[in-house]
Design a protein around this motif. Structure first.
Motif, short mmCIF file in Angstrom:
data_model
loop_
_atom_site.label_atom_id
_atom_site.label_comp_id
_atom_site.label_asym_id
_atom_site.label_seq_id
_atom_site.Cartn_x
_atom_site.Cartn_y
_atom_site.Cartn_z
N SER A 138 -2.59 2.50 -7.63
CA SER A 138 -2.01 3.77 -7.19
C SER A 138 -2.70 4.92 -7.93
O SER A 138 -2.80 4.92 -9.16
CB SER A 138 -0.51 3.79 -7.50
OG SER A 138 0.00 5.10 -7.44
N GLN A 174 1.18 4.41 -2.72
CA GLN A 174 1.09 5.83 -2.40
C GLN A 174 2.23 6.64 -3.02
O GLN A 174 2.05 7.82 -3.34
CB GLN A 174 1.09 6.03 -0.89
CG GLN A 174 -0.21 5.56 -0.22
CD GLN A 174 -0.20 5.80 1.27
OE1 GLN A 174 0.72 5.39 1.97
NE2 GLN A 174 -1.21 6.47 1.76
N LEU A 186 0.83 -1.21 0.00
CA LEU A 186 0.00 0.00 0.00
C LEU A 186 0.86 1.26 0.00
O LEU A 186 0.58 2.23 -0.71
CB LEU A 186 -0.92 0.01 1.22
CG LEU A 186 -2.15 -0.90 1.18
CD1 LEU A 186 -2.89 -0.84 2.51
CD2 LEU A 186 -3.09 -0.50 0.04
N LEU A 231 -4.85 6.00 -3.02
CA LEU A 231 -5.20 4.59 -3.12
C LEU A 231 -6.59 4.48 -3.74
O LEU A 231 -7.60 4.65 -3.06
CB LEU A 231 -5.18 3.93 -1.74
CG LEU A 231 -3.84 3.98 -0.99
CD1 LEU A 231 -4.02 3.55 0.46
CD2 LEU A 231 -2.80 3.11 -1.68
#
Length: 328
Positions: free
Chosen positions: A244, A83, A79, A140
């Motif tokens: 992304s 970003q 994650l 996200l």
């Protein structure tokens, strides 16, 4: 015609060929997708299907390169790479998304959905879209929800028939406040541990139990350590497929459409594959000697009401819960 002229002409033709070749090469965009599941999992198989469909839709201009089994890091690490735009896509549990967008917290509430049909109606409808969009301000962007089935407890030494059986038991949970509060409400001692470290934690006695769906219980080989599987189906936390926002913004509208369409098709494929894998997993763990029991759900539902009460103070999330429950 002079030799110099012919030479210059040939040089220009060669240069044009090189430029066109470079242009074709530049038009191929490879999107990297990392996730923590094995290549045997229905989610990975659905992603492979998405890669095929995306290549077809784009005539080879967009391609996926998939890295399973935490090759690029655990869920949170993936994650964070999204970003920064250093990774294009990933799949994480909605529980992990709690730390990034609070709307995902409701997805981990125990006994939130009345049935799988109810869950899909919520996830595929306007509420689901709102939740997927809630992560965009954190770079996200949600593309869809994969089925992750029902989560139930599996234990080393004894089955779970009532919430009181969890007392004094160290239970591995995801790094999710909602999951922690749920196990505490049932009387257990929640212990957040990463998925990749769980087998060793169970084996060494760091934790006495864990909770997950049948395919994860089977494919992780946790059934080798835990011989009791108590199907209380306390949560139905979906998996979230994300891209992304940085990468998304670099795609043309046409490319974005290709990606979203291929993602939607992969969601449909995964849900079919999930049903098959769930049945296979249950049969396999039974054959391996796991004792499966089906406790009465109502005592568990009563014990976790306090988790819902904690949401009353957050008007936005409490309203979201009521909207989910009102979906017919």
């Amino acid at each position: 015609m002079s030799k110099n002229f012919l030479l210059q002409k040939n040089c220009w033709l060669l240069l044009l060929l090189i430029l066109f070749a470079c242009k074709d090469k530049d038009e191929v965009r490879v999107l990297r997708l990392g996730h923590g599941l094995s290549a045997d999992h229905s989610v990975h198989k659905a992603m492979v299907f998405m890669a095929e469909r995306l290549e077809e839709k784009s005539s080879g201009k967009l391609q996926l390169k998939i890295y399973p089994s935490e090759q690029l890091g655990a869920e949170r690490e993936c994650l964070e790479m999204l970003q920064f735009g250093s990774l294009a896509m990933t799949k994480v549990s909605a529980a992990v998304m709690e730390s990034f967008a609070e709307e995902y917290k409701v997805m981990g509430l125990p006994y939130l959905f009345e049935s799988k049909a109810h869950a899909f109606k919520v996830l595929d409808g306007e509420i689901g879209k709102e939740i997927l969009q809630s992560g965009e301000k954190y770079w996200l962007k949600g593309l869809g929800f994969y089925d992750s089935g029902y989560r139930s407890f599996y234990t080393k030494d004894r089955p779970i028939n009532t919430p009181s059986d969890l007392e004094g038991m160290k239970v591995r949970v995801m790094k999710s406040n909602t999951a922690i509060e749920m196990v505490q409400a049932m009387g257990g001692s929640p212990t957040p541990i990463s998925w990749g470290e769980l087998y060793t934690a169970l084996q060494s006695g760091v934790v006495d139990a864990a909770e997950n769906n049948p395919p994860s219980f089977y494919l992780s080989r946790h059934y080798e350590v835990c011989k009791y599987y108590s199907i209380d189906q306390h949560t139905q936390v979906p998996d979230v497929f994300l891209i992304s926002q940085i990468i998304w913004n670099k795609l043309s509208e046409e490319e974005q459409q290709w990606v979203q369409e291929a993602a939607d098709e992969s969601v449909e494929r995964q849900r079919v594959l999930w049903e098959e894998s769930e049945q296979e997993a249950m049969e396999a763990v039974k054959a391996a000697g796991v004792e499966i029991n089906y406790p009465e759900k109502s005592p568990f539902q009563e014990e976790v009401q306090s988790v819902y009460e904690d949401f009353r103070e957050n008007e936005k999330l409490y309203s979201l819960i009521q909207r989910i429950k009102a979906v017919q």
